[in-house]
Design an enzyme around this catalytic site. Structure first.
Site, PDB file in Angstrom:
ATOM      1  N   HIS A  54       0.874  -1.181   0.000  1.00 31.00           N
ATOM      2  CA  HIS A  54       0.000   0.000   0.000  1.00 31.00           C
ATOM      3  C   HIS A  54       0.910   1.231   0.000  1.00 31.00           C
ATOM      4  CE1 HIS A  54      -2.771   2.953   1.843  1.00 31.00           C
ATOM      5  NE2 HIS A  54      -3.772   2.121   1.569  1.00 31.00           N
TER       6      HIS A  54
ATOM      7  N   ASP B 162       3.198  -4.377   8.472  1.00 38.66           N
ATOM      8  CA  ASP B 162       2.009  -3.536   8.311  1.00 38.66           C
ATOM      9  C   ASP B 162       0.789  -4.453   8.451  1.00 38.66           C
ATOM     10  OD1 ASP B 162      -0.121  -2.070   7.438  1.00 38.66           O
ATOM     11  OD2 ASP B 162       0.676  -1.666   5.440  1.00 38.66           O
TER      12      ASP B 162
ATOM     13  N   GLN C 174      -4.350  -4.644   7.329  1.00 38.56           N
ATOM     14  CA  GLN C 174      -5.389  -5.515   6.766  1.00 38.56           C
ATOM     15  C   GLN C 174      -5.565  -6.816   7.525  1.00 38.56           C
ATOM     16  OE1 GLN C 174      -7.695  -4.949   4.517  1.00 38.56           O
ATOM     17  NE2 GLN C 174      -6.944  -2.893   4.113  1.00 38.56           N
TER      18      GLN C 174
ATOM     19  N   LYS D 120     -10.236  -0.198  10.987  1.00 42.73           N
ATOM     20  CA  LYS D 120     -10.393  -1.409  10.168  1.00 42.73           C
ATOM     21  C   LYS D 120     -10.689  -2.623  11.043  1.00 42.73           C
ATOM     22  CE  LYS D 120      -7.147   0.183   6.589  1.00 42.73           C
ATOM     23  NZ  LYS D 120      -7.982   0.624   5.479  1.00 42.73           N
TER      24      LYS D 120
ATOM     25  N   CYS E  29      -4.840   2.491  -3.605  1.00 41.98           N
ATOM     26  CA  CYS E  29      -3.607   3.025  -2.981  1.00 41.98           C
ATOM     27  C   CYS E  29      -2.439   2.075  -3.213  1.00 41.98           C
ATOM     28  CB  CYS E  29      -3.780   3.283  -1.489  1.00 41.98           C
ATOM     29  SG  CYS E  29      -5.052   4.489  -1.145  1.00 41.98           S
TER      30      CYS E  29
HETATM   31  N1  PLP Z   1      -1.603  -0.452   5.008  1.00 44.96           N
HETATM   32  C1  PLP Z   1      -2.547  -1.156   4.386  1.00 44.96           C
HETATM   33  C2  PLP Z   1      -2.262  -2.531   3.925  1.00 44.96           C
HETATM   34  C3  PLP Z   1      -3.809  -0.598   4.170  1.00 44.96           C
HETATM   35  O1  PLP Z   1      -4.756  -1.306   3.552  1.00 44.96           O
HETATM   36  C4  PLP Z   1      -4.058   0.716   4.626  1.00 44.96           C
HETATM   37  C5  PLP Z   1      -5.363   1.354   4.365  1.00 44.96           C
HETATM   38  O2  PLP Z   1      -6.162   0.901   3.609  1.00 44.96           O
HETATM   39  C6  PLP Z   1      -3.039   1.401   5.285  1.00 44.96           C
HETATM   40  C7  PLP Z   1      -1.816   0.793   5.464  1.00 44.96           C
HETATM   41  C8  PLP Z   1      -3.255   2.784   5.791  1.00 44.96           C
HETATM   42  O3  PLP Z   1      -4.243   2.795   6.780  1.00 44.96           O
HETATM   43  P1  PLP Z   1      -4.888   4.187   7.259  1.00 44.96           P
HETATM   44  O4  PLP Z   1      -5.439   4.837   6.024  1.00 44.96           O
HETATM   45  O5  PLP Z   1      -5.941   3.789   8.229  1.00 44.96           O
HETATM   46  O6  PLP Z   1      -3.795   4.994   7.868  1.00 44.96           O
END
Ligand code: PLP
Length: 418
Positions: free
Chosen positions: A122, A202, A205, A228, A369
């Protein structure tokens, strides 16, 4: 796991049931809906004990501090951190990853060091490292994504000079890109541990879908967002392992994160306060605690894996019957999945999403993204359907019928699902 009883705790669905249109929510990878207990916890806090934390000596201030720190302890317990001081509250996963890049990466990485990412990250776990690499003349190396196996390839990876591995636990576009039981992710983490590198996982998800034990995983940093995992927006978590605490520099400076300040200089507070400058997101942290309680009371991760994999298989079976439809995600029965992404030869992803949107069926379309990944896949955009604990087979049926109708309508192709 009682899906109906669990779903009944979400006002957005019970409200939709009594209105003219049902709400089919299949955009859970973007954010999940909130159960009543999370909504109530925030409103109760503002109604009964609103005050700032770590300062006042009156009852409400003490109560607010107790509630805020209880949330930190609950997060630590949820991911099996050794100490509550390893938990830093942030605005979300994005801020948590940026925090590691700025607070740890800036001081610990030097020109020529290598950061190992994957080709499926992402933007939140790509751009902070690209920026840092540019500023500090670091090298970024990518774990390749194999489009045939739909997995990351870890064999023959060059680990020379790797000082940081920063990868997704599960992908917001493709779901599980490691092997079925994540054994190759674990093997890679161990290899990085062995050469003295740091690991950032990270978990944005995975946090709502997989049990996470940071000590078992043996990662240095773990990041995720509250919204999430049935919690509120505005709250995220950075787990930072104790042995890395001496390597962390303040990210922002100001109130709450100091030990002593003079007109000339300052010394800093210990973790986790070091990285929590200013007034923190108190009510959101309290809401996150309620979300953790909700998950622990209502969700069994093993039952959830079966439920979500079953829903994804139902979806995949239906999609495979549709002319011109292609799956970007794996079709493997055994892979734990909570997202299914797909595209069509003749109909743009956005056209599907808006056709379904008109029927109150929420799916996501676009580059998710993850533009470099979408370019790598060679598609203009993907439709993504993502499930959660409250998703039902009826939701999937509704989406499949609407997608079939979209093909008949937008693609002028006549076919039937049955
Ligand atoms: N990492 C992953 C895999 C994501 O799917 C997302 C958001 O969709 C993020 C990081 C960033 O999360 P946030 O927008 O809540 O900061």
């Amino acid at each position: 796991m009682n899906i109906k009883a669990l779903r009944d705790q979400f006002p957005i669905f019970t409200r939709a049931r009594t209105s003219a249109h049902s709400f089919v929510y299949l955009d859970n990878a973007a954010t999940t809906q909130k159960p009543r207990c999370v909504i109530d916890s925030i409103s109760d806090f503002y109604s009964t004990s609103n005050a700032n934390v770590h300062r006042g000596l009156y009852h409400a201030a003490e109560q607010a501090t107790i509630l805020y720190e209880a949330s930190r302890a609950a997060v630590a317990q949820f991911i099996n951190a050794e100490k509550a001081s390893e938990i830093v509250f942030t605005k979300g996963a994005t801020e948590a990853i940026n925090l590691v890049a700025n607070s740890w990466g800036k001081s610990q990485l030097k020109a020529g060091d290598v950061i190992l990412l994957s080709q499926v990250e992402h933007h939140a776990n790509l751009l902070p490292w690209l920026e840092l690499a540019r500023d500090k003349r670091l090298t970024i190396r990518y774990i390749p994504y194999d489009q045939t196996t739909k997995k990351l390839t870890i064999i023959n990876l060059d680990l020379t000079d790797v000082k940081l591995l920063a990868v997704q636990h599960t992908s917001n576009v493709l779901g599980n890109v490691w092997d079925h039981d994540f054994a190759n992710l674990i093997a890679l983490i161990r290899a990085i541990n062995h050469i003295g590198g740091a690991v950032l996982l990270d978990a944005a998800q995975s946090i709502a879908h997989l049990p996470i034990d940071v000590q078992d995983l043996d990662v240095d940093f773990l990041t995720f967002s509250g919204h999430k995992m049935y919690g509120p927006t505005g709250i995220g978590v950075l787990y930072a392992k104790s042995i890395r605490h001496d390597e962390l520099q303040p990210y922002q400076v100001g109130g709450s994160m100091i030990y002593h300040v003079s007109y000339q200089a300052a010394t800093w507070a210990a973790m986790p306060h070091l990285l929590e400058a200013g007034t923190p997101p108190i009510s959101s942290a309290i809401g996150l605690h309620a979300a953790i309680d909700f998950m622990q009371k209502n969700i069994s991760f093993s039952a959830l894996a079966i439920h979500e994999t079953m829903l994804c298989q139902q979806l995949i079976t239906g999609l495979k019957k549709m002319p011109g439809m292609h799956l970007a995600t794996t079709e493997e029965q055994s892979a734990h999945q909570h997202v299914v992404s797909f595209y069509h030869d003749a109909i743009h992803a956005h056209d599907f999403a808006s056709f379904l949107g008109e029927q109150n069926i929420a799916v996501r379309a676009g580059n998710h993204c993850a533009q470099p990944l979408i370019d790598l896949l060679g598609v203009p955009a993907l439709v993504r359907i993502s499930v959660a604990a409250y998703t039902t087979t009826h939701d999937i049926d509704a989406a499949l019928s609407a997608l079939a109708a979209a093909i008949n309508h937008l693609g002028s192709i006549q076919f039937s699902l049955s």
